[in-house]
Enzyme design. Structure first.
Site, PDB file in Angstrom:
ATOM      1  N   ARG A 162       4.329  -4.553   5.083  1.00 13.50           N
ATOM      2  CA  ARG A 162       4.508  -3.174   4.628  1.00 13.50           C
ATOM      3  C   ARG A 162       3.223  -2.736   3.941  1.00 13.50           C
ATOM      4  NH1 ARG A 162       6.122  -0.365   0.034  1.00 13.50           N
ATOM      5  NH2 ARG A 162       7.456   1.466   0.414  1.00 13.50           N
ATOM      6  N   GLY A 218      -0.331 -10.209  -5.768  1.00  6.06           N
ATOM      7  CA  GLY A 218      -0.722 -10.879  -7.012  1.00  6.06           C
ATOM      8  C   GLY A 218       0.348 -11.873  -7.405  1.00  6.06           C
ATOM      9  N   CYS A 243       1.710 -17.187  -7.695  1.00  6.56           N
ATOM     10  CA  CYS A 243       1.734 -18.082  -6.531  1.00  6.56           C
ATOM     11  C   CYS A 243       0.680 -17.755  -5.478  1.00  6.56           C
ATOM     12  CB  CYS A 243       3.124 -18.059  -5.884  1.00  6.56           C
ATOM     13  SG  CYS A 243       4.436 -18.713  -6.935  1.00  6.56           S
TER      14      CYS A 243
END
Length: 438
Positions: free
Chosen positions: A260, A266, A269
């Site tokens: 999308r 951010g 992980c």
């Protein structure tokens, strides 16, 4: 049902502890932060996550969940532990194992004093080979015992998404674990017997690699969608419409959640894990041009939003969201916080509406502002309502989507708005309202 210790009451640990207790297990959570331990024992959540305060209050009241700062005490009261401590990036981009090593050393010492079988199960994100080259040797050295013979070892990665973590714990998209011994493998199989989804029992290195492969793939999908969105907008095309149509092809098995077009990724992980996988490739002299490009392109998306704001020339900027995604107060590697810091450095006045960050500060959570490594004095910049943000600023930067902001922002679309998430599917750039990819 089992007695389980959860080492580390950060995001993964707090959610895992509460959900395991909800499922009927007796859980002892462990952390070095006495504030988090006190919060759990008082029946309060140490972090912001939808549904977690109620779940912790319920499980503590039922006597299923408690917390301590003492790992040895937790080991004495349980038969297995999940290690959920942080693994932040080292300066060179490789995985940081300081917290993991500390936990393994303490666990090894505690196991040495117990006359029972005990399974140490790592949930922290660690690169392939870390269990064999770091965790197991440290556990054996500290305990004086042999892993697989005198105590159990496993690696069981989590796939929890912030803001939907409780649902994800019940219905994970993926169940995979590795074990050094049959008893730990049987324990994890039994633990997941009622969980929806296929169970993948593999070796330790494969389980470690699956976690990194999953997170890096998500990061690649976000970046790819953003590049398509940028090209589409430059061609007078709605990038989100293009990707929605592409994702309707179920045979391609693509998740529309990441495909999308919008702002940068951010969190705790994806950036860290892409860096770690690149560093792992470098250690083996393997080139990683796509992963290199993912981080470059992600930073370029932040620069793109910064340029859009600069072109407007406004000095008072209102930000809708500053956490790395809606539904959480987590600022770790948040592209919105990065953008805010750059704007503040250039002398812009920044106000922020973020209900989850505001909740953390209002409730004086010990972890309020977690991940704020940007030098932003955040407490004084937070405003309690979207109406106040609209009244006190010249341009609105929509970084995260919150249900209560959609109607006020839609009414305000005749004033300058930079939209990084899309207020409505019909919204298109018109010179006053500007979407980043549409």
């Amino acid at each position: 049902m089992a007695n389980i210790a959860v080492i580390g009451i950060g995001y993964v640990g707090a959610v895992s502890a509460a959900c395991l207790a909800r499922d009927g297990h007796v859980v002892v959570a462990v952390d070095v932060d006495p504030g988090k331990v006190a919060a759990i024992n008082a029946g309060k959540s140490p972090i912001v996550e939808k549904g977690l305060p109620e779940l912790i209050a319920q499980t503590v009241a039922e006597g299923k969940l408690s917390a301590t700062t003492d790992i040895a005490e937790a080991v004495a009261r349980t038969e297995a532990c999940f290690v959920c401590v942080g693994t932040p990036s080292a300066p060179d981009g490789s995985i940081g194992l300081d917290y993991v090593k500390s936990a393994c050393a303490q666990l090894g010492q505690a196991i040495a004093h117990e006359r029972k079988w005990y399974s140490v199960i790592m949930r922290s994100t660690i690169v392939p080979g870390s269990m064999e080259t770091t965790c197991i040797p440290m556990l054996e050295s500290a305990s004086g015992l042999t892993a697989g013979d005198a105590f159990g070892v496993g690696y069981y990665p989590e796939f929890l998404r912030e803001s939907t973590a409780i649902e994800d714990h019940k219905e994970p998209g993926l169940i995979v674990f590795g074990s050094l011994d049959a008893l730990t493998g049987d324990f994890l199989t039994e633990l997941n017997k009622n969980t929806i989804g296929k169970i993948h029992s593999v070796d330790l290195r494969t389980a470690e690699m699956v976690k990194y492969t999953s997170n890096s793939w998500r990061a690649v999908k976000v970046t790819y969608a953003n590049e398509i969105g940028n090209i589409a907008k430059a061609s007078g095309i709605d990038g989100q419409l293009v990707m929605r149509i592409l994702c309707s092809d179920n045979k391609a098995a693509m998740s529309p959640y990441f495909m999308r077009p919008g702002f940068a990724f951010g969190g705790s992980c994806l950036p860290k894990d892409v860096r770690a996988l690149r560093a792992l490739g470098d250690q083996h002299a393997v080139e990683t041009p796509l992963l290199d490009a993912v981080l470059v392109a992600n930073d370029e998306q932040i620069a793109r939003a910064e340029k859009m704001l600069e072109e407007g020339g406004h000095s008072r900027i209102g930000m809708v969201g500053i956490s790395f995604k809606p539904g959480t107060d987590d600022l770790r590697e948040s592209p919105l916080a990065t953008l805010a810091a750059r704007l503040i450095e250039k002398g812009r006045e920044i106000k922020v509406y973020d209900p989850y960050v505001n909740e953390a500060y209002s409730n004086d959570h010990s972890a309020a502002g977690r991940g704020n490594d940007y030098g932003i004095e955040l407490r004084d910049r937070l405003v309690p309502s979207i109406e106040e943000l609209l009244a006190e600023t010249d341009v609105i930067l929509v970084g995260n989507s919150y249900a209560e902001t959609l109607e006020p922002l839609t009414r305000a679309m005749d004033r300058p708005i930079i939209d990084l998430t899309r207020i409505s599917p019909e919204a298109r750039s018109n010179g006053v309202y500007e979407g980043i990819c549409w």
